[in-house]
Design a protein around this motif. Structure first.
Motif: not given
Length: 130
Positions: A24-30, A32-37, A61-72
């Motif tokens: 699980r730790v090995a998989r976690a380091s690989k 990358h999370y795509e997030l939209r708020l 998630l440091e270094g493993r995510y891309h976050l997009e914030v969308i104002d509706i």
């Protein structure tokens, strides 16, 4: 209500073996999370959600995510295409399966679990100041 076999219940409640944990730790380091708020302007709930998500991402998630914030309010077309019915809503699109979380995102452990996300391994002796 579907009937679960006793063996399924036992597997779900057993702690991870060392080997399962290491995988699980090995998989976690690989991963990358795509997030939209999706937020509703500067409402108190939306502001809390942004702050809580920033803390969660920087901590776990440091270094493993891309976050997009969308104002509706500024992008109403995004609400229809993403089928958003409440704000704030966090949508995790990658890695599959896609998951949603509605609310101010308080309780990092609960958010991580419900979105099926794996945290970066914590280094012994490392602390997090929030």
């Amino acid at each position: 209500m579907p009937h679960r076999k006793p063996s399924e219940d036992a597997r779900a409640s057993r702690p991870l073996t060392q080997r399962q944990y290491e995988r699980r730790v090995a998989r976690a380091s690989k991963e990358h999370y795509e997030l939209r708020l999706y937020v509703a302007g500067t409402s108190p709930l939306s502001t809390q959600a942004i702050e809580n998500l920033n803390i969660l991402c920087h901590t776990y998630l440091e270094g493993r995510y891309h976050l997009e914030v969308i104002d509706i309010h500024q992008q109403p077309q995004a609400v229809d295409s993403a089928q958003i019915v409440a704000a704030p809503t966090l949508v995790k699109t990658m890695p599959p399966p896609a998951r949603r979380f509605v609310g101010n995102l308080a309780g990092s452990a609960n958010v991580m679990r419900r979105l099926n996300m794996i945290a970066n391994p914590v280094k012994p002796g490392a602390g997090c100041v929030v």
